[in-house]
Design a protein around this motif. Structure first.
Motif, mmCIF file in Angstrom:
data_model
loop_
_atom_site.group_PDB
_atom_site.id
_atom_site.type_symbol
_atom_site.label_atom_id
_atom_site.label_comp_id
_atom_site.label_asym_id
_atom_site.label_seq_id
_atom_site.Cartn_x
_atom_site.Cartn_y
_atom_site.Cartn_z
ATOM 1 N N THR A 13 0.851 -1.177 0.000
ATOM 2 C CA THR A 13 0.000 0.000 0.000
ATOM 3 C C THR A 13 0.892 1.233 0.000
ATOM 4 O O THR A 13 1.754 1.370 0.852
ATOM 5 N N PRO A 14 0.709 2.125 -0.961
ATOM 6 C CA PRO A 14 1.547 3.325 -1.014
ATOM 7 C C PRO A 14 1.426 4.153 0.263
ATOM 8 O O PRO A 14 0.327 4.346 0.790
ATOM 9 N N GLU A 15 2.557 4.636 0.746
ATOM 10 C CA GLU A 15 2.560 5.442 1.966
ATOM 11 C C GLU A 15 1.803 6.755 1.785
ATOM 12 O O GLU A 15 1.377 7.359 2.752
ATOM 13 N N ASP A 16 1.639 7.183 0.546
ATOM 14 C CA ASP A 16 0.946 8.434 0.276
ATOM 15 C C ASP A 16 -0.526 8.226 -0.079
ATOM 16 O O ASP A 16 -1.207 9.162 -0.478
ATOM 17 N N ALA A 17 -1.038 7.023 0.086
ATOM 18 C CA ALA A 17 -2.413 6.703 -0.321
ATOM 19 C C ALA A 17 -3.450 7.561 0.405
ATOM 20 O O ALA A 17 -4.519 7.824 -0.129
ATOM 21 N N HIS A 18 -3.133 8.029 1.597
ATOM 22 C CA HIS A 18 -4.084 8.814 2.390
ATOM 23 C C HIS A 18 -4.058 10.312 2.066
ATOM 24 O O HIS A 18 -4.887 11.063 2.556
ATOM 25 N N TRP A 19 -3.125 10.750 1.217
ATOM 26 C CA TRP A 19 -3.013 12.183 0.912
ATOM 27 C C TRP A 19 -4.268 12.683 0.207
ATOM 28 O O TRP A 19 -4.726 12.102 -0.773
ATOM 29 N N ASP A 20 -4.790 13.792 0.668
ATOM 30 C CA ASP A 20 -5.945 14.439 0.062
ATOM 31 C C ASP A 20 -5.418 15.604 -0.777
ATOM 32 O O ASP A 20 -5.184 16.699 -0.278
ATOM 33 N N TRP A 21 -5.243 15.344 -2.076
ATOM 34 C CA TRP A 21 -4.612 16.337 -2.945
ATOM 35 C C TRP A 21 -5.469 17.578 -3.127
ATOM 36 O O TRP A 21 -4.950 18.685 -3.266
ATOM 37 N N LYS A 22 -6.767 17.432 -3.136
ATOM 38 C CA LYS A 22 -7.636 18.606 -3.285
ATOM 39 C C LYS A 22 -7.427 19.541 -2.094
ATOM 40 O O LYS A 22 -7.308 20.759 -2.252
ATOM 41 N N MET A 23 -7.354 18.981 -0.895
ATOM 42 C CA MET A 23 -7.126 19.777 0.306
ATOM 43 C C MET A 23 -5.731 20.396 0.263
ATOM 44 O O MET A 23 -5.548 21.571 0.551
ATOM 45 N N TRP A 28 -2.331 25.356 0.031
ATOM 46 C CA TRP A 28 -1.090 26.045 -0.347
ATOM 47 C C TRP A 28 -1.274 27.071 -1.461
ATOM 48 O O TRP A 28 -0.392 27.883 -1.701
ATOM 49 N N ARG A 29 -2.400 27.052 -2.150
ATOM 50 C CA ARG A 29 -2.623 27.914 -3.311
ATOM 51 C C ARG A 29 -2.444 29.399 -2.999
ATOM 52 O O ARG A 29 -1.987 30.166 -3.833
ATOM 53 N N LYS A 30 -2.758 29.817 -1.799
ATOM 54 C CA LYS A 30 -2.722 31.236 -1.451
ATOM 55 C C LYS A 30 -1.314 31.776 -1.193
ATOM 56 O O LYS A 30 -1.132 32.981 -1.046
ATOM 57 N N TYR A 31 -0.307 30.919 -1.154
ATOM 58 C CA TYR A 31 1.063 31.355 -0.857
ATOM 59 C C TYR A 31 1.896 31.445 -2.134
ATOM 60 O O TYR A 31 1.961 30.501 -2.916
ATOM 61 N N LEU A 32 2.565 32.579 -2.327
ATOM 62 C CA LEU A 32 3.368 32.797 -3.529
ATOM 63 C C LEU A 32 4.580 31.871 -3.609
ATOM 64 O O LEU A 32 5.087 31.614 -4.698
ATOM 65 N N ALA A 33 5.072 31.369 -2.495
ATOM 66 C CA ALA A 33 6.258 30.510 -2.491
ATOM 67 C C ALA A 33 5.974 29.105 -3.010
ATOM 68 O O ALA A 33 6.899 28.348 -3.273
ATOM 69 N N PHE A 34 4.701 28.757 -3.188
ATOM 70 C CA PHE A 34 4.333 27.409 -3.585
ATOM 71 C C PHE A 34 3.846 27.369 -5.029
ATOM 72 O O PHE A 34 3.151 28.264 -5.483
#
Length: 161
Positions: A13-23, A28-34
């Protein structure tokens, strides 16, 4: 369309399977550094990358110099050899490393990148990408920290041509 294993054994099972990409993207969308990147082929999402340009190198030879830090990177399950044999597409991870290097160069950071690795991906970063392992970071969930120098970035890009 090629099918992929939907219920791999727990050890796969991928260790990143629980990541919620939409969240993650909205957080991070509001930060210019990202900056975020996606790889789409045949109308299907193949992977996602989130980078941060406000971090600094820890490796002695480049200590304190700015670098592009990979916050999150993930390849679609059907592109992972440990989950799908053969994978639908190969090279998604390498393409994202190249994207991070190019972003670093664009910012004047000369290809320097860094990241904390999940254990399942550590071999990829050390052996396939040629990054330097700096050990486990107790301040970052005890994940292994890797950095890529200017020279390692040039070598990685040269090997992909």
């Amino acid at each position: 369309m090629q099918q992929y294993k939907t219920n791999p054994p727990t050890c796969q099972t991928p260790e990143d399977a629980h990541w919620d990409w939409k969240m993650k993207a909205s957080e991070w969308r509001k930060y210019l550094a990202f900056s975020s990147f996606s790889l789409i082929c045949d109308g299907e999402l193949q992977g996602l990358l989130l980078i941060n340009n406000s971090k600094f190198a820890k490796l002695n030879e480049q200590f304190g110099k700015p670098l592009v830090y990979i916050e999150f990177v993930a390849t679609a399950p059907w592109n992972r050899p440990e989950l799908q044999s053969p994978p639908k597409y190969r090279g998604t991870g390498s393409i994202f490393i190249l994207a991070a290097i190019e972003a670093s160069k664009h910012l004047g950071f000369k290809g320097r990148i860094g990241l904390h690795s999940l254990s399942q991906a550590a071999n990829f970063y050390e052996h396939k990408c040629g990054m330097t392992q700096l050990g486990k970071d107790p301040n970052h969930q005890n994940l292994t920290y890797f950095e890529m120098t200017e020279q390692q970035a040039e070598q990685f890009c040269h090997n992909r041509l």
